[in-house]
Design a protein around this motif. Sequence first.
Motif, PDB file in Angstrom:
ATOM      1  N   GLY A 137       0.850  -1.194   0.000  1.00  0.00           N
ATOM      2  CA  GLY A 137       0.000   0.000   0.000  1.00  0.00           C
ATOM      3  C   GLY A 137       0.880   1.236   0.000  1.00  0.00           C
ATOM      4  N   LYS A 138       0.774   2.046   1.071  1.00  0.00           N
ATOM      5  CA  LYS A 138       1.598   3.249   1.152  1.00  0.00           C
ATOM      6  C   LYS A 138       2.637   3.127   2.259  1.00  0.00           C
ATOM      7  CE  LYS A 138      -1.516   6.714  -0.776  1.00  0.00           C
ATOM      8  NZ  LYS A 138      -0.561   7.417  -1.634  1.00  0.00           N
ATOM      9  N   THR A 139       2.959   1.887   2.612  1.00  0.00           N
ATOM     10  CA  THR A 139       3.850   1.672   3.752  1.00  0.00           C
ATOM     11  C   THR A 139       5.087   0.863   3.381  1.00  0.00           C
ATOM     12  OG1 THR A 139       1.927   1.704   5.211  1.00  0.00           O
ATOM     13  CG2 THR A 139       3.938   0.769   6.109  1.00  0.00           C
ATOM     14  N   LEU A 140       6.223   1.382   3.810  1.00  0.00           N
ATOM     15  CA  LEU A 140       7.471   0.635   3.675  1.00  0.00           C
ATOM     16  C   LEU A 140       7.529  -0.384   4.817  1.00  0.00           C
ATOM     17  CD1 LEU A 140      10.454   0.250   2.625  1.00  0.00           C
ATOM     18  CD2 LEU A 140      11.091   2.021   4.281  1.00  0.00           C
ATOM     19  N   CYS A 141       7.570  -1.660   4.482  1.00  0.00           N
ATOM     20  CA  CYS A 141       7.583  -2.709   5.512  1.00  0.00           C
ATOM     21  C   CYS A 141       8.995  -3.236   5.687  1.00  0.00           C
ATOM     22  CB  CYS A 141       6.670  -3.864   5.120  1.00  0.00           C
ATOM     23  SG  CYS A 141       4.951  -3.388   4.952  1.00  0.00           S
ATOM     24  N   ILE A 142       9.463  -3.194   6.922  1.00  0.00           N
ATOM     25  CA  ILE A 142      10.814  -3.657   7.209  1.00  0.00           C
ATOM     26  C   ILE A 142      10.721  -4.955   8.009  1.00  0.00           C
ATOM     27  CG2 ILE A 142      12.958  -3.066   8.433  1.00  0.00           C
ATOM     28  CD1 ILE A 142      11.710  -0.062   8.018  1.00  0.00           C
ATOM     29  N   PRO A 143      11.124  -6.073   7.416  1.00  0.00           N
ATOM     30  CA  PRO A 143      11.047  -7.343   8.140  1.00  0.00           C
ATOM     31  C   PRO A 143      11.901  -7.285   9.410  1.00  0.00           C
ATOM     32  CG  PRO A 143      11.407  -7.740   5.806  1.00  0.00           C
ATOM     33  CD  PRO A 143      11.593  -6.269   6.037  1.00  0.00           C
ATOM     34  N   THR A 144      11.291  -7.648  10.525  1.00  0.00           N
ATOM     35  CA  THR A 144      12.010  -7.541  11.793  1.00  0.00           C
ATOM     36  C   THR A 144      11.767  -8.752  12.691  1.00  0.00           C
ATOM     37  OG1 THR A 144      10.110  -6.344  12.690  1.00  0.00           O
ATOM     38  CG2 THR A 144      11.958  -5.009  11.957  1.00  0.00           C
ATOM     39  N   ALA A 145      12.665  -8.891  13.656  1.00  0.00           N
ATOM     40  CA  ALA A 145      12.491  -9.862  14.735  1.00  0.00           C
ATOM     41  C   ALA A 145      11.885  -9.120  15.921  1.00  0.00           C
ATOM     42  CB  ALA A 145      13.835 -10.455  15.106  1.00  0.00           C
ATOM     43  N   PHE A 146      11.203  -9.847  16.789  1.00  0.00           N
ATOM     44  CA  PHE A 146      10.469  -9.220  17.894  1.00  0.00           C
ATOM     45  C   PHE A 146      10.887  -9.877  19.215  1.00  0.00           C
ATOM     46  CE2 PHE A 146       5.989  -9.090  19.950  1.00  0.00           C
ATOM     47  CZ  PHE A 146       6.249  -7.874  20.567  1.00  0.00           C
ATOM     48  N   CYS A 147      11.454  -9.054  20.124  1.00  0.00           N
ATOM     49  CA  CYS A 147      11.987  -9.606  21.377  1.00  0.00           C
ATOM     50  C   CYS A 147      11.480  -8.810  22.567  1.00  0.00           C
ATOM     51  CB  CYS A 147      13.512  -9.519  21.383  1.00  0.00           C
ATOM     52  SG  CYS A 147      14.266 -10.518  20.116  1.00  0.00           S
ATOM     53  N   SER A 148      11.554  -9.423  23.736  1.00  0.00           N
ATOM     54  CA  SER A 148      11.212  -8.698  24.958  1.00  0.00           C
ATOM     55  C   SER A 148      12.447  -7.924  25.412  1.00  0.00           C
ATOM     56  CB  SER A 148      10.811  -9.670  26.059  1.00  0.00           C
ATOM     57  OG  SER A 148      11.971 -10.275  26.597  1.00  0.00           O
ATOM     58  N   TYR A 149      12.259  -7.053  26.392  1.00  0.00           N
ATOM     59  CA  TYR A 149      13.414  -6.307  26.856  1.00  0.00           C
ATOM     60  C   TYR A 149      14.477  -7.196  27.465  1.00  0.00           C
ATOM     61  CZ  TYR A 149      13.394  -1.741  25.235  1.00  0.00           C
ATOM     62  OH  TYR A 149      13.523  -0.693  24.391  1.00  0.00           O
ATOM     63  N   GLY A 150      14.032  -8.305  28.031  1.00  0.00           N
ATOM     64  CA  GLY A 150      15.004  -9.248  28.582  1.00  0.00           C
ATOM     65  C   GLY A 150      15.727 -10.033  27.496  1.00  0.00           C
ATOM     66  N   GLY A 151      15.387  -9.772  26.230  1.00  0.00           N
ATOM     67  CA  GLY A 151      16.070 -10.453  25.138  1.00  0.00           C
ATOM     68  C   GLY A 151      15.409 -11.755  24.728  1.00  0.00           C
ATOM     69  N   HIS A 152      14.251 -12.066  25.319  1.00  0.00           N
ATOM     70  CA  HIS A 152      13.562 -13.297  24.932  1.00  0.00           C
ATOM     71  C   HIS A 152      12.818 -13.103  23.618  1.00  0.00           C
ATOM     72  CE1 HIS A 152      14.471 -15.457  28.517  1.00  0.00           C
ATOM     73  NE2 HIS A 152      13.903 -14.568  29.311  1.00  0.00           N
ATOM     74  N   ALA A 153      12.868 -14.132  22.793  1.00  0.00           N
ATOM     75  CA  ALA A 153      12.165 -14.049  21.512  1.00  0.00           C
ATOM     76  C   ALA A 153      10.665 -14.112  21.738  1.00  0.00           C
ATOM     77  CB  ALA A 153      12.595 -15.200  20.622  1.00  0.00           C
ATOM     78  N   LEU A 154       9.945 -13.178  21.136  1.00  0.00           N
ATOM     79  CA  LEU A 154       8.479 -13.181  21.233  1.00  0.00           C
ATOM     80  C   LEU A 154       7.860 -13.474  19.874  1.00  0.00           C
ATOM     81  CD1 LEU A 154       7.991  -9.953  23.401  1.00  0.00           C
ATOM     82  CD2 LEU A 154       7.781 -12.325  24.156  1.00  0.00           C
ATOM     83  N   ASP A 155       8.689 -13.957  18.957  1.00  0.00           N
ATOM     84  CA  ASP A 155       8.191 -14.147  17.598  1.00  0.00           C
ATOM     85  C   ASP A 155       8.703 -15.450  17.010  1.00  0.00           C
ATOM     86  OD1 ASP A 155      10.867 -13.757  17.191  1.00  0.00           O
ATOM     87  OD2 ASP A 155      10.636 -12.256  15.630  1.00  0.00           O
TER      88      ASP A 155
END
Length: 698
Positions: A137-155
């Motif tokens: 659409g009108k958005t640049l999508c940047i593939p990312t990883a998602f983590c908690s502040y403690g560094g745990h993977a949330l994705d």
Amino acid sequence: MGTVTDYFGSLVFDDRVMKATLSAKVYASLKKTIDEGTELDIGVANAVATAMKDWAVSKGATHYTHWFQPLTGITAEKHDSFITPSPDGGVIMEFSGKELIKSEPDASSFPSGGLRATFEARGYTAWDPTSYAFIKGKTLCIPTAFCSYGGHALDKKTPLLRSMEALNKQALRILRLFGNDSVKRVTSSVGPEQEYFLITKEMYDQRPDLRFTGRTLFGAKPPKGQEMDDHYFGVIKPRVAAFMEELNDELWKLGILAKTEHNEVAPAQHELAPIYTTTNIATDHNQLTMEVMQKVASRHGLVCLLHEKPFAGVNGSGKHNNWSIATDAGQNLLSPGATPYENAQFLLFLCAVIKAVDDYQDLLRISVATAGNDHRLGANEAPPAVVSIFLGDELNAVLEAIETDTPYKGAEKTQMKLGVDVLPKFNRDTTDRNRTSPFAFTGNKFEFRMLGSSNSIACANIMLNTAVAESLKIYADRLEGVEDFETALHEMIQKTIKDHKHIIFNGNGYDESWIKEATEKRGLLNYRTTADCMPHLLDKKNVDMLTSHGVFTEAELKSRYEIMLENYCKTIIIEANTMVDMAKTQIAPAIESYAADIAKAAAAKKSLDSALTCSYETGVVRKLSALTDRIASKAEELETALISLCDAEDIGAESIMIRDTVLGLMGELRVACDEAETLTAKTYWPMPTYADLLFGMK
Ligand code: ADP
Ligand code: MG
């Protein structure tokens, strides 16, 4: 729009755009990060961000988003615009390296399975430079990883990238042992074949079950199903063809290598297969493909159903995960080679996969476990819940020859000693005939066929990559520094075959006798439902293996166990509630009004001629009345069962209660309603029937 070659990848910030828009120095540095996983410095990130933004803005983009894959199984995005106020009262479009690399979405509502208390709302997303940014659409999508502040993977992306790294590390150790010092990186590749159904939006809207759960919870068997096999590879309807055409265009613009499309076995079922690519990109692309399929369908007045089992009685939808491992020099490590040495190396990698699949059958089963996929596995349309490997006769004979130190006929040599004989080139056709195997060798790759159509392919590939990394690690530990490499290698391959041949099965996986043999004679695991397999995610051997490769922490595994079971329970509870609601507010009233009209008709007839028996009307009314009673009582039982779930001690106990009581009651309620459907005049039935849904597209 021009030709495909003109617009392919036109919405992707791919290598071509990078080369054209970045300075040589920045490009080289980014390329090194992409190819070798080296860290990116902020100067480079700033330059990349600016180039990305300028390119995106030139394509009409106004916003950017960190695009990520939380454990909900779908993708998530939060849009920010590029605008920054300028002193003169206007705005300029800005995007910094910092914004590119990291973002902090308010992530408190994403499932974390206890990893991140909700008051600690912030997780962060981090750019995955190995997957190209793209415009939606009108958005640049940047593939990312998602983590908690403690560094745990949330994705799903973070552990997938870690598993690719683990596989790379161990595979390189093996390649070095074979004297290959030039290879820098080993990557796993995947080509996921995606099945789906298309129905009309008009009919979809009239079915609360489809709208709330993605599958039909009621529906009597239509007079015709898939028994004629006339849909598979059949002529594609014009409306579907128009959908596929637009889908291809959209996917191509996103740089997705959509290649094959055809009708599938069930009526209204279709498949799309892309050309394979690096696993994490294939994962991103598959998520995007599912999203684009749904969007394009809606533009055509259609709905794309990605559920594993939208219709009872006809085939469900799966996703075949074609998987291989290759070096940065382009050598497929699962391809039999031309020289004896290459063949020995091939056999070692093959054995690593066999060992991995056997040792971690449970993890592979878990990786495809969802409430939806439970309907498919073992239902004579998809592989059983028992994991086994198909190798084909030729390769099987080679392994047998090695195992028993006996001559292998095919090679015209006296003895199958590694490093001496040359294996024949495998003929793809001879290996790819078995469609019933959950895990089949198809000439130069393995095809894992247990995935459900709506699954993210990340989970299966995380387990596959890591389990194979573990086999390779054990091999490398044993072989590094050994004096007589060839003998040690031969012994190890032989031992693997001996220890793990029980997982190899070349027969018909749909056959009931196989399940008996697999479980009783061979001791293979058979976890029929998600509730059965999921607790084994936390078995010590699995936790030890996954944590030792740094793919998951123990806390992450616990959280995933919680989330996956929660998902299972919630899915079925929503289905059960939808059923109760539909039975009470739509189905029973429809039956009642039909029965009342029939009774009225009988009374009217009798008033004309009291001698008329009206046995037809009486019979129908009696049957329908018995059915409405049954429907009411089953709905009530189901409601009670749902209430009693509150007593469950934990999510594990709840999932067992659902498996043992709720699912059965849902089945019973359905049987009563479906029977009533066959007795009720169509004009009274409150929703489109199976015949309408499956064959009604104009
Ligand atoms: P089918 O399984 O229907 O016969 P194919 O085997 O031709 O179809 O292709 C299925 C998928 O396998 C495609 O996505 C294809 O790109 C992919 N594929 C082919 N070679 C490899 C490979 N070496 N590694 C991973 N995937 C592959
Ligand atoms: Mg296939």
